[in-house]
Design a protein around this motif. Structure first.
Motif, PDB file in Angstrom:
ATOM      1  N   ASN A   1      -5.195   2.982  14.657  1.00  0.00           N
ATOM      2  CA  ASN A   1      -4.272   3.645  13.737  1.00  0.00           C
ATOM      3  C   ASN A   1      -4.155   5.092  14.195  1.00  0.00           C
TER       4      ASN A   1
ATOM      5  N   ILE B   1      -3.477   5.777   5.807  1.00  0.00           N
ATOM      6  CA  ILE B   1      -4.232   4.540   5.963  1.00  0.00           C
ATOM      7  C   ILE B   1      -3.223   3.398   5.876  1.00  0.00           C
TER       8      ILE B   1
ATOM      9  N   PHE C   1      -2.248  -0.949   5.854  1.00  0.00           N
ATOM     10  CA  PHE C   1      -2.476  -2.390   5.850  1.00  0.00           C
ATOM     11  C   PHE C   1      -1.667  -3.004   6.994  1.00  0.00           C
TER      12      PHE C   1
ATOM     13  N   TYR D   1      -5.435 -10.105   6.472  1.00  0.00           N
ATOM     14  CA  TYR D   1      -4.856  -8.776   6.633  1.00  0.00           C
ATOM     15  C   TYR D   1      -5.990  -7.852   7.051  1.00  0.00           C
TER      16      TYR D   1
ATOM     17  N   THR E   1      -7.235  -3.527   7.011  1.00  0.00           N
ATOM     18  CA  THR E   1      -7.006  -2.146   6.579  1.00  0.00           C
ATOM     19  C   THR E   1      -7.567  -1.243   7.666  1.00  0.00           C
TER      20      THR E   1
ATOM     21  N   SER F   1      -7.795   2.936   8.979  1.00  0.00           N
ATOM     22  CA  SER F   1      -7.571   4.349   8.685  1.00  0.00           C
ATOM     23  C   SER F   1      -7.243   5.118   9.957  1.00  0.00           C
TER      24      SER F   1
ATOM     25  N   TYR G   1      -1.551   2.196   2.666  1.00  0.00           N
ATOM     26  CA  TYR G   1      -2.446   2.124   1.505  1.00  0.00           C
ATOM     27  C   TYR G   1      -2.603   3.554   1.011  1.00  0.00           C
TER      28      TYR G   1
ATOM     29  N   TYR H   1       0.489  -1.301  -2.338  1.00  0.00           N
ATOM     30  CA  TYR H   1       0.171  -0.046  -1.662  1.00  0.00           C
ATOM     31  C   TYR H   1      -1.079   0.640  -2.211  1.00  0.00           C
TER      32      TYR H   1
ATOM     33  N   THR I   1      -6.918  -0.791  -4.110  1.00  0.00           N
ATOM     34  CA  THR I   1      -8.196  -0.294  -3.596  1.00  0.00           C
ATOM     35  C   THR I   1      -9.173  -1.426  -3.319  1.00  0.00           C
TER      36      THR I   1
ATOM     37  N   ALA J   1      -8.277  -2.829   0.033  1.00  0.00           N
ATOM     38  CA  ALA J   1      -8.593  -1.917   1.133  1.00  0.00           C
ATOM     39  C   ALA J   1     -10.084  -1.891   1.416  1.00  0.00           C
TER      40      ALA J   1
END
Length: 564
Positions: free
Chosen positions: A221, A227, A229, A254, A256, A258, A284, A323, A326, A329
């Protein structure tokens, strides 16, 4: 005889590794790119966006000569590379070096050591990393030593952000006004926004796969402030590496990821080859702030159907979490475990607790663009880090130059309060502006607890990155670290915690990390949201020399960029 031949082969590999230097040249220059119906010049390496992939074997040393043919300063950071005893080539501007100025060059010595999987490189001067970045593929010397089945193909996959505005103007404006920066106009997959954005039907990333084959996705990323998804329709992803280290296999629908984090993912091409499948990434985001809530789309198609005419919007879309989910994520973050057990230090000799906060600074006549006419800032332990502007901290430390930094970064927060309360006293919002470092003795085993606060806006998530080290993430929690009767350390994972260099502190929550201070030098720690780094959510660790020669800082290179 076979044993002797194997031994001879290993010795040959060792000699090759130590005798053959790998050299790369990065030409930093501006190049025109057209996206979202408009063209602008961006900063690139060798004219490429994203930049080139570097490849190395575990334990290699490579040399990268960076020639600055642009009109602004530049430095390079080798994110996730520990650089043993060699902070001179770590890269953060005015922390370990002065910048490479236009028309000059510097050769980085990049020393790989314990890294096993995928890491990355990026510029580390202002927000130049927005377009100056690329992946680094690490390979084992013996392919059969991989702890997972070798993939048939490798796929670099970089998630990023794109502004129609010149990124330099974005930075200059929000620094000048004291407000939040303009959000990006698009998300990208390998530099492509995807067909959901204007003028982007032909600017969509396509991945062609062959039925039955396995693909190793090496992902980072590289977004500046988000952050993300990510998922691929109807295809599970198996996580086998994170931040340059192997993990226990984790099957996921999926992921997550950062800013700053890398993942190694196995993708099995096992779906109906007649269909078209979309991959997608979106933010996210927690907290009450403006953000880019758009979606970038890529296309996965099987080779058997690649010649067929495929209409946009006719494929299968993936399901992504909402979005602000939590639980989704951190449900992913906390499922990642190290491949190996028993590596985390069970005992510590130094414990540091730091808050991380968004703050406010007063402006004359309330003339700034932050809340109530103030200027937005950020801090660790109520110190908003002020980056030096004339000499870097490493040089000042090495040459005993006084007046560049202080050594009073506290071991505990200077104010103890309910860090995650809904309403906070206003005086807590104002940080102290200073350049303070934390000095560590060589060999200390450090536990660092990072506590998020609700100051200014109710709190946010923060991806925290440490240079020069990987660390064991032994604990993650929500709320205040030590408000219950139970000692939080009693819930730590000391068996197989993930071994990372970047970890996200949850909104109004905390993380606990452990590392051994056995890499002498000057090492930066900061939030990998660039806006927060710019505002001062940073600290510097200075690890003193050990007693033996191999525990001491290397001397500076001859071509280190001069300071002015």
């Amino acid at each position: 005889m076979l044993h002797f031949l194997s031994y001879f082969f290993l010795i040959s590999l060792f000699l090759y590794n130590n005798c053959i230097a790998h050299h790369y040249t990065f030409i930093v220059k501006e190049a025109p790119y057209t996206k979202l119906c408009s063209t602008k010049k961006i900063l690139t390496v060798n004219g490429l966006f994203p930049g080139p992939v570097l490849k190395a074997y575990k334990g290699d040393t490579i040399y990268v000569t960076v020639r600055n043919q642009a009109s602004e300063n530049i430095t390079m950071h080798w994110h996730g590379v520990e650089q043993p005893r060699n902070p001179w080539s770590d890269g953060p501007e005015y922390i370990t070096q002065c910048p490479i100025r236009p028309g000059s060059e510097f050769t980085y010595k990049v020393i790989f050591s314990i890294e096993d999987t995928t890491v990355w490189w990026h510029a580390h001067s202002s927000w130049t990393r927005a377009t100056v970045h690329g992946l680094i593929f690490i390979y084992p010397w013996l392919p059969e030593s991989l702890p997972f089945l070798k993939a048939d193909h490798e796929v670099p996959l970089i998630l990023g952000e794109w502004w129609k505005q010149d990124v330099r103007e974005v930075v200059e404006e929000f620094i000048r006004t004291g407000g939040a920066p303009n959000v990006s106009d698009a998300l990208t997959i390998n530099g492509h926004p995807g067909f959901l954005y204007p003028c982007s039907k032909s600017d969509t990333f396509h991945l062609l796969v062959e039925e039955g084959k396995t693909y190793r996705i090496r992902m980072v990323n590289a977004a500046v402030n988000l952050i993300l998804f990510f998922a691929i329709a109807n295809h599970n992803l198996t996580v086998v590496g994170a931040d340059g280290h192997y993990t226990k296999p984790l099957n996921a629908t999926y992921i997550t990821i950062s800013p700053g984090e890398t993942l190694d993912l196995l993708l099995k091409a096992d779906q109906n080859p007649k269909n078209t499948y979309y991959m997608a990434a979106r933010a996210y985001q927690t907290g009450n702030i403006e953000f880019n809530n758009s979606t970038t789309i890529g296309v996965l198609r099987y080779i058997s159907s690649s010649k067929a005419e495929t209409l946009m919007f006719s494929g299968i879309y993936p399901n992504l979490p909402f979005y602000n989910d939590t639980s989704a994520a951190f449900g992913f973050f906390t499922k990642i475990k190290s491949l190996y057990s028993g590596q985390a230090p069970p005992l510590v000799s130094r414990r540091i607790v730091t808050t991380i906060s968004i703050n406010l600074l007063r402006c004359p006549q309330n003339s700034c663009a932050g809340p109530n006419g103030s200027r937005l800032a950020a801090s660790m332990n109520n110190i908003s880090f002020v980056t030096p502007s004339h000499v870097d901290i490493l040089k000042a430390y090495y040459l005993h130059i006084k007046g560049v930094y202080g050594t009073r970064f506290p071991d505990i927060p200077p104010y103890i309060f309910n860090f995650t309360a809904e309403n906070q006293p206003l005086f807590l919002q104002t940080p102290r502006l200073a350049t303070e470092v934390k000095v560590l003795e060589f060999g200390e085993v450090v536990e660092l607890v990072i506590q998020g606060t609700s100051l200014v806006g109710g709190g946010l998530d923060h991806p925290m990155h440490l240079h020069g080290f990987s660390f064991h993430v032994v604990g993650v929690g929500f709320g205040n670290y030590n408000t219950s009767d139970e000692d939080p350390s009693s819930t730590y994972n000391l068996d197989d915690p993930p071994y990372k260099n970047t970890m996200t502190v949850p909104r109004n929550g905390w993380i606990a990390i452990r590392f051994a201070a056995i890499n002498p030098g000057v090492w930066f720690m900061h939030c990998h949201f660039d806006r927060h780094q710019t505002w001062g959510m940073n600290v510097v660790f200075i690890v003193k020399n050990g007693i033996w020669p191999n525990q001491q800082l290397l001397p500076p290179p001859d071509d280190l960029p001069p300071c002015h």
